[in-house]
Motif scaffolding. Structure first.
Motif, PDB file in Angstrom:
ATOM      1  N   ALA A 153       0.828  -1.212   0.000  1.00  0.00           N
ATOM      2  CA  ALA A 153       0.000   0.000   0.000  1.00  0.00           C
ATOM      3  C   ALA A 153       0.858   1.257   0.000  1.00  0.00           C
ATOM      4  O   ALA A 153       0.543   2.240  -0.681  1.00  0.00           O
ATOM      5  N   GLN A 202       2.270   1.701  -3.489  1.00  0.00           N
ATOM      6  CA  GLN A 202       1.227   2.152  -4.406  1.00  0.00           C
ATOM      7  C   GLN A 202       0.909   3.626  -4.179  1.00  0.00           C
ATOM      8  O   GLN A 202       0.727   4.394  -5.126  1.00  0.00           O
ATOM      9  N   LYS A 203       0.869   4.025  -2.924  1.00  0.00           N
ATOM     10  CA  LYS A 203       0.586   5.429  -2.614  1.00  0.00           C
ATOM     11  C   LYS A 203       1.677   6.342  -3.162  1.00  0.00           C
ATOM     12  O   LYS A 203       1.407   7.485  -3.561  1.00  0.00           O
ATOM     13  N   GLN A 261       0.429   5.866   9.354  1.00  0.00           N
ATOM     14  CA  GLN A 261       1.262   6.579   8.384  1.00  0.00           C
ATOM     15  C   GLN A 261       2.719   6.565   8.810  1.00  0.00           C
ATOM     16  O   GLN A 261       3.632   6.362   7.997  1.00  0.00           O
ATOM     17  N   ALA A 307       1.236   4.271   5.096  1.00  0.00           N
ATOM     18  CA  ALA A 307      -0.057   4.415   4.431  1.00  0.00           C
ATOM     19  C   ALA A 307      -1.145   4.531   5.487  1.00  0.00           C
ATOM     20  O   ALA A 307      -1.011   4.014   6.597  1.00  0.00           O
ATOM     21  N   ASN A 308      -2.233   5.193   5.126  1.00  0.00           N
ATOM     22  CA  ASN A 308      -3.354   5.303   6.049  1.00  0.00           C
ATOM     23  C   ASN A 308      -4.303   4.119   5.880  1.00  0.00           C
ATOM     24  O   ASN A 308      -4.132   3.307   4.958  1.00  0.00           O
ATOM     25  N   ALA A 346      -5.759   3.599   2.323  1.00  0.00           N
ATOM     26  CA  ALA A 346      -4.791   3.106   1.335  1.00  0.00           C
ATOM     27  C   ALA A 346      -4.510   1.623   1.542  1.00  0.00           C
ATOM     28  O   ALA A 346      -4.383   0.858   0.577  1.00  0.00           O
ATOM     29  N   ARG A 349      -7.458  -0.211   0.271  1.00  0.00           N
ATOM     30  CA  ARG A 349      -7.461  -0.169  -1.198  1.00  0.00           C
ATOM     31  C   ARG A 349      -6.518  -1.217  -1.766  1.00  0.00           C
ATOM     32  O   ARG A 349      -6.852  -1.914  -2.739  1.00  0.00           O
ATOM     33  N   THR A 405      -8.379   1.530 -10.622  1.00  0.00           N
ATOM     34  CA  THR A 405      -7.444   1.026  -9.610  1.00  0.00           C
ATOM     35  C   THR A 405      -6.637  -0.147 -10.148  1.00  0.00           C
ATOM     36  O   THR A 405      -5.412  -0.216  -9.945  1.00  0.00           O
TER      37      THR A 405
END
Length: 498
Positions: free
Chosen positions: A55, A58-59, A122, A127-128, A131, A134, A170
């Motif tokens: 994640a 990806q972010k 984070q 990531a949060n 994310a 996702r 996505t």
């Protein structure tokens, strides 16, 4: 670990698969992120960045490598070893908590505000919660695209996307391929993977070595009639899931577990896969455990004989707690009988077209009205079971994937009839605490004496300090020293159960 550049780079240079899931490698010149074990020649060090999760990569704008498929690598063992809030959050996210109750609900379950939780995640995993969820939705979508013939609209809904457009965008962003191209590539690789719209067949990756006889033998020996069975070389059981029920068949191999799933609602797919991995302890780090226990003069031979032991865990922590109480001071056969009667009377009927499963084990809500006088067991154990069920139903005892291990132990120990054996077994097999140690277990004490360790519980507990934080795996290794059905896979038929 991702902060230690030199260590990560050495792992990438050696293509060491043991580090898959610990971090991902992002290549600045290509915009791709990979597993540490990716077979592609590693680029120059100055062109690499390391991230703790897919994640996070990806972010940062990287897409998954098409060759090593880092989004399908085993999960990080770190989240199963730790009991802090970040680890608890990661376990809940893997179980689908964000899709079910949102980030606000996830934070409330952990006892934090949304802002506090986002800041913690984070800072540590890059990531949060959104994310991370996702990334998990994308992985679920990829599994469905590549292993089923479901229409893409159904895939998007099952994976948790809010629209077809979001799903398409996505998948293209993360995989650099359209859903149609992903499915075409998968069919070209292997045409025997797709199993139709009502079933899913996939490989659950596992870190080697994998001594699957212990975990599968234990699950088979304690199989509850109607809820679990062994058939055609697979351990099968029913599942109670957030949106319905299902059935899974798990077949072990040295480097993976073949998983065949049928679920009522495909939205439960991610949760079902996460629970199957949890059941078999597939995200354990066998290398770390072997290094820690293999040099012990008494445990060393057991570790060398069957390295890579896994803890036989559960797909439902509350079910496991009920079954542990039913098994207090009785044989495995008697515990199975008690649990089978409970499932037959209070469980949800289930139709199994592929075998002999007939019930989904009852939930705590279904057991809330249980008349304890109907149970053929001592009055003290009936009282313990009723008290435990009430405590779990009221939320006084939380055994969920995001539970605080220390608080759960304290609450369990406060219940009448719940002693150290019950508490530690639930901590070991339900909560997944790698340091849980049921030192009063008869099998542990017999095996300890057989390998030259002290059999007295107090002395053995003192001796166990040097094995921390892996005492749950010491328990599993000690059990392998016994001549018992829990160590046999495939199980012998018509064997007297001990």
């Amino acid at each position: 670990m991702h902060d230690d550049f030199d260590r990560c780079y050495r792992a990438v240079q050696s293509k060491d698969a043991r580090f898959d899931g610990w971090f991902v490698t992002a290549v600045l010149t290509t915009g791709i992120y990979c597993r540490p074990s990716c077979p592609v020649r590693p680029p120059l060090a100055q062109n690499l960045r390391f991230y703790p999760t897919a994640a996070a990569a990806q972010k940062a704008g990287f897409r998954a490598c098409k060759r090593c498929r880092p989004d399908a690598s085993p999960g990080s063992p770190e989240w199963n070893v730790r009991g802090d809030v970040v680890a608890r959050a990661m376990r809940l996210i893997a179980d689908g908590a964000v899709d079910r109750c949102g980030v606000t609900g996830l934070a409330a379950q952990l006892g934090y505000t949304t802002r506090q939780l986002e800041r913690l995640l984070q800072a540590e995993v890059g990531a949060n919660p959104l994310a991370l969820a996702r990334a998990q939705r994308t992985q679920t979508a990829r599994v469905l695209i590549e292993t089923t013939d479901l229409p893409f609209s159904d895939v998007a809904f099952a994976a948790g996307f809010s629209s077809i457009r979001q799903f398409n965008d996505t998948v293209r962003s993360v995989c650099a391929l359209t859903p149609t191209a992903l499915r075409r590539r998968a069919r070209a690789r292997s045409r025997d993977e797709a199993v139709g719209p009502d079933a899913l067949s996939l490989r659950l990756p596992v870190r080697a070595p994998f001594a699957y006889e212990g975990v599968f033998g234990h699950l088979a020996a304690g199989a509850v009639p109607g809820v679990e069975e062994v058939r055609d070389g697979a351990y099968r059981r029913t599942l109670r899931l957030p949106s319905g029920s299902g059935v899974v068949a798990l077949t072990p191999h040295p480097d993976h577990v073949r998983c065949r799933l049928v679920v009522d609602d495909f939205r439960d797919l991610a949760a079902a896969i996460a629970r199957c991995r949890r059941l078999l302890d597939l995200d354990a780090d066998p290398a770390a455990i072997i290094d820690a226990l293999g040099t012990d003069p008494h445990l060393g031979p057991l570790v060398a004989k069957a390295p890579g032991q896994r803890i036989p865990r559960t797909v439902d922590e509350q079910e496991l707690a009920v079954r542990v109480v039913l098994g207090q001071q009785v044989s495995i056969k008697a515990a199975r009988t008690h649990a089978g009667r409970l499932a037959e009377t209070h469980g949800t009927p289930f139709t199994d077209t592929g075998g002999g499963l007939t019930r989904v084990f009852p939930s705590v809500d279904q057991l809330a009205g249980l008349d304890p006088t109907t149970l053929a067991m001592p009055a003290t154990r009936r009282r313990t079971l009723s008290t435990l069920i009430a405590a779990m139903a009221d939320g006084d005892v939380d055994l969920s994937a995001g539970a605080d291990w220390n608080r759960a132990r304290t609450r369990l120990a406060a219940l009448p009839g719940v002693g150290p054996w019950t508490t530690e077994l639930i901590a070991m097999r339900g909560l997944g605490d790698p340091d849980a140690f049921p030192v009063t277990d008869l099998g542990v004490r017999i095996a300890a004496e057989a390998v030259g360790l002290p059999a007295a519980a107090d002395t053995l507990l003192t001796r166990s300090a040097r094995w921390r934080p892996w005492r749950a795996y010491v328990t599993q290794h000690l059990w392998t020293a016994l001549d018992h059905a829990v160590n046999e896979w495939p199980p012998r038929t018509n064997r007297q159960e001990k």
